[in-house]
Design a protein around this motif. Structure first.
Motif, PDB file in Angstrom:
ATOM      1  N   LYS A 128     -14.244   2.382   1.558  1.00  0.00           N
ATOM      2  CA  LYS A 128     -13.978   1.082   0.927  1.00  0.00           C
ATOM      3  C   LYS A 128     -12.540   0.994   0.443  1.00  0.00           C
ATOM      4  N   ILE A 129     -12.069   2.083  -0.151  1.00  0.00           N
ATOM      5  CA  ILE A 129     -10.677   2.092  -0.635  1.00  0.00           C
ATOM      6  C   ILE A 129      -9.715   1.913   0.528  1.00  0.00           C
ATOM      7  N   GLU A 130      -9.973   2.621   1.637  1.00  0.00           N
ATOM      8  CA  GLU A 130      -9.105   2.480   2.811  1.00  0.00           C
ATOM      9  C   GLU A 130      -9.144   1.058   3.353  1.00  0.00           C
ATOM     10  N   GLU A 131     -10.378   0.467   3.394  1.00  0.00           N
ATOM     11  CA  GLU A 131     -10.503  -0.912   3.881  1.00  0.00           C
ATOM     12  C   GLU A 131      -9.759  -1.878   2.956  1.00  0.00           C
ATOM     13  N   LEU A 132      -9.915  -1.675   1.632  1.00  0.00           N
ATOM     14  CA  LEU A 132      -9.206  -2.535   0.682  1.00  0.00           C
ATOM     15  C   LEU A 132      -7.693  -2.371   0.804  1.00  0.00           C
ATOM     16  N   GLU A 133      -7.256  -1.130   1.030  1.00  0.00           N
ATOM     17  CA  GLU A 133      -5.813  -0.905   1.210  1.00  0.00           C
ATOM     18  C   GLU A 133      -5.317  -1.614   2.465  1.00  0.00           C
ATOM     19  N   ARG A 134      -6.150  -1.546   3.557  1.00  0.00           N
ATOM     20  CA  ARG A 134      -5.764  -2.261   4.788  1.00  0.00           C
ATOM     21  C   ARG A 134      -5.704  -3.766   4.534  1.00  0.00           C
ATOM     22  N   GLN A 135      -6.733  -4.284   3.826  1.00  0.00           N
ATOM     23  CA  GLN A 135      -6.746  -5.722   3.525  1.00  0.00           C
ATOM     24  C   GLN A 135      -5.556  -6.102   2.642  1.00  0.00           C
ATOM     25  N   LEU A 136      -5.252  -5.249   1.680  1.00  0.00           N
ATOM     26  CA  LEU A 136      -4.123  -5.516   0.807  1.00  0.00           C
ATOM     27  C   LEU A 136      -2.824  -5.549   1.604  1.00  0.00           C
ATOM     28  N   THR A 137      -2.673  -4.586   2.526  1.00  0.00           N
ATOM     29  CA  THR A 137      -1.477  -4.565   3.368  1.00  0.00           C
ATOM     30  C   THR A 137      -1.408  -5.824   4.230  1.00  0.00           C
TER      31      THR A 137
END
Length: 198
Positions: A128-137
Motif C-alpha cells: 500500500k505504501i508503495e502504491e501510495l508513493e506511486r500515486q503521489l509521484t
C-alpha cells in the motif's frame, strides 16, 4: 609423649589379647613404656573393653533379632512407599511434561500464526505504501503538468487578449477609414421637397 604411650599401650594390649590376657608387664615390654604408663593405660583399655562388651551383652539376642526384623519390615515398607511415591511422581512428571509439551506446541503454533499474520500485514502495508508513493509521484507529475499547462494557457490567453485588442483597434481604425471613404465618395442626397439642381 603420654598420648603416644597410650597409643602404644592400646595397640600392644589389642595384640596380646588375641592370644592371652594382657598384663602390665607384657604390655610394658611390648609397648616400651614405663610401668606407670603401662598400668594406667592398660586399666583404661580394660575399662573401655568391658564397657563395650557390657553394652553388647546387655542386649538379648531375641531383642536384636526382633530389632533386625523390625528394621527389615520398616525398610521394606519404606522401600515400597518410596517406590510408590517415585512411580506417582514419575507419572505426574510425565503428565506435566506432556501437558507442557502440548502447551509449548500450541504456543509455537500461535507464534507461527501471529508471525505469518504479521508478515502478511507488513507485506500488505508495504504494498500500500508503495502504491501510495506511486500515486503521489503520479499526482505530483500531473500537478506539475497542470501548472505548466495553466501557465501556458494564461500566457496564451494574455497573448490572445493582446491580439484581440490589437485586432479590435485595427478594426476600429479600418471602420473609421471606411466610413470616411464612404463620406467622400457618396454624393449628398437631397432632402425631401427639394429639387435637384439643373
Amino acid at each position: 609423649m603420654s598420648s603416644s604411650a597410650k597409643d602404644r599401650v592400646f595397640a600392644a594390649a589389642e595384640q596380646i589379647s588375641a592370644e592371652r590376657r594382657p598384663t602390665v608387664s607384657t604390655v610394658r615390654s611390648a609397648a616400651g613404656v614405663s610401668n606407670a604408663d603401662a598400668t594406667r593405660y592398660l586399666k583404661e583399655w580394660a575399662e573401655e573393653k568391658q564397657s563395650a562388651g557390657g553394652q553388647v551383652a546387655a542386649t538379648p539376642p531375641a531383642i536384636l533379632e526382633q530389632a533386625a526384623r523390625l528394621a527389615g519390615a520398616v525398610w521394606a515398607e519404606a522401600s515400597t512407599l518410596a517406590n510408590e511415591r517415585h512411580a506417582a511422581t514419575g507419572e505426574l512428571w510425565a503428565r506435566e511434561k506432556k501437558e507442557l509439551n502440548e502447551e509449548v506446541a500450541e504456543l509455537v503454533a500461535d507464534l507461527d500464526k501471529v508471525t505469518a499474520d504479521k508478515e502478511s500485514a507488513v507485506s500488505e502495508l508495504v504494498a500500500k505504501i508503495e502504491e501510495l508513493e506511486r500515486q503521489l509521484t503520479t499526482n505530483a507529475e500531473q500537478l506539475e503538468q497542470a501548472r505548466s499547462a495553466g501557465q501556458e494557457a494564461t500566457a496564451e490567453a494574455a497573448a490572445a487578449a493582446t491580439r484581440a485588442a490589437a485586432a479590435q483597434a485595427r478594426a476600429d481604425a479600418l471602420q473609421e477609414a471606411h466610413d470616411a471613404l464612404l463620406q467622400r465618395i457618396t454624393p449628398e442626397q437631397p432632402q425631401s421637397g427639394e429639387e435637384p439642381d439643373a
